[in-house]
Design an enzyme around this catalytic site. Sequence first.
Site, PDB file in Angstrom:
ATOM      1  N   SER A 259       0.783  -1.181  -0.087  1.00 20.98           N
ATOM      2  CA  SER A 259       0.071   0.047  -0.094  1.00 20.98           C
ATOM      3  C   SER A 259       0.934   1.098   0.143  1.00 20.98           C
ATOM      4  CB  SER A 259      -0.868  -0.009   1.220  1.00 20.98           C
ATOM      5  OG  SER A 259      -0.077   0.453   2.128  1.00 20.98           O
ATOM      6  N   LYS A 260       0.331   2.422   0.095  1.00 21.31           N
ATOM      7  CA  LYS A 260       1.134   3.755  -0.060  1.00 21.31           C
ATOM      8  C   LYS A 260       1.996   3.604   0.853  1.00 21.31           C
ATOM      9  CE  LYS A 260      -0.864   7.023  -2.981  1.00 21.31           C
ATOM     10  NZ  LYS A 260      -2.176   6.792  -3.107  1.00 21.31           N
ATOM     11  N   ARG A 261       1.794   3.086   2.254  1.00 25.82           N
ATOM     12  CA  ARG A 261       2.424   3.204   3.426  1.00 25.82           C
ATOM     13  C   ARG A 261       3.579   2.359   3.343  1.00 25.82           C
ATOM     14  NH1 ARG A 261       2.099  -0.009   7.521  1.00 25.82           N
ATOM     15  NH2 ARG A 261       0.351  -0.994   6.716  1.00 25.82           N
TER      16      ARG A 261
END
Length: 487
Positions: A259-261
């Site tokens: 994910s973006k994280r």
Amino acid sequence: MADNKREVRVRFAPSPTGDLHVGNIRTALFDWAYARHTGGKLIFRIEDTDRERVTDEYIARAIETLRWLGLDWDEGPEVGGPYGPYLQSQRLEIYTEWAQTFLRNGDAYNCYCSTEELEARREKQRELNQAPGYDGKCRDLSAAEIADFQAQGRLPVIRMRMPDGETRFTDLIRGEVAFEHKYVPDFVLMRADGSPLYTLAVAVDDVLMKVTHVLRGEDLLSSTPRQIRVYQAMQLDPADYPVFAHLPFVMGQDNAKLSKRNGEVSIAWYREQGFLPEAICNYLALLGWSPGDDRENISMQELVELFTVERVNSSPARFDMKKLEAINGDKIRALTIDDFLARALPFLLKDDVISGSDTEIAVVKSALPIIQERIARMNEVTAMLKFLFVEQLSFEPESEAKLGEEPSQHVVQRALDALRDLQNWNHAEIEAKLRAVLLDEMGLKPRLAFGPVRIAVTGSHISPPLFESMELLGKERSLARLQAAVR
Ligand code: GLU
């Protein structure tokens, strides 16, 4: 299943609802490698039936990103081909015609259930712990029931009839896969507004575009029995069904799906950060695939030579930013100076370090060899080379404070005095002089001795090698900066 005589036709079929990300690109790369390895064709198809989420701009960026990465395709946007158009939004009539054919043949039926009715029944299924999904209510409506729904002004969706039984197929990565149809309820092909669903469009296109191999993300595995059902309804000879290979997920370092994280940001971000396309391809090629050894470097040519689907690992791959960065550093070091220069200039121009004059470019070129060993991302060139182009250094607060303290002030003064009379301004002489004065005479440790000089000359405690930097900066400017640093 596909026999050896068929020409291999692989497709990459993203739905660009945003910039392409790591997962998309790995799929594209494997599709490309498989097509090139087998001497087959790569078809690039844009799945843009959802035009609220897929915009022209995202499509243009997807094409540009693939080009930047060095991928090419034999059919698709920009190149055309015999089975176009390759944008699904331009093929809507084709899907409508097939859905109508399925209705006529009894493979599909009109379903008049409203969203609220479906939701209420799904709720019931949950309460009774039954498998969720369409319950077949409209499968066999009588003429009177249909007339009644029509009189109510209801518009039907077109739903595929899923026969009893199961679907089996051999996935090139996962082996034998079976789906019992009691878990694959009748599914919608066309919405009431006449727009097609993914399952219809993707399957129809794979058939019409004569796709032989579908290599795609594992998230689409469960859609496969529905797509096979569409092939049946199209009366495709089972010998001509595409072969499937579902690529395992790419996980972040924390073992969660990317994910973006934890790293799955758009390829555009990697580009802005100064990752080279060859590093991204190298890293992603070996993410869940290997040619059978534990190499970390691979060229596109080697990838094409060695790629086989059988060597794709069936367990999830883990994305490791550190590893990508290390590979990027290797690729930077492998660049010729001219190539390095060509790739560095856009960053220096964008960050307003230079305006692009021949003199500036010559300075950059002479400075690049001393930073080539030291950066892992191309965007670091800005911080590294800025000191060569500014009139007035801007210090980081921390560095400035350090410079004001003792022994820094004393060190800078001694360096200034020692270098004033230096005849040959080159890094070897500068080094010899500073070592003699600051280390031998003053008895300082190198960090305490050279740290303040570095800050005074470059504005930062991180810079290219100090003596080379001073040589590049020239005697006059170096001395002026040392002078300015003395309070
Ligand atoms: N368009 C689909 C997506 O981007 C992929 C289609 C496919 O590979 O079957 O998720």
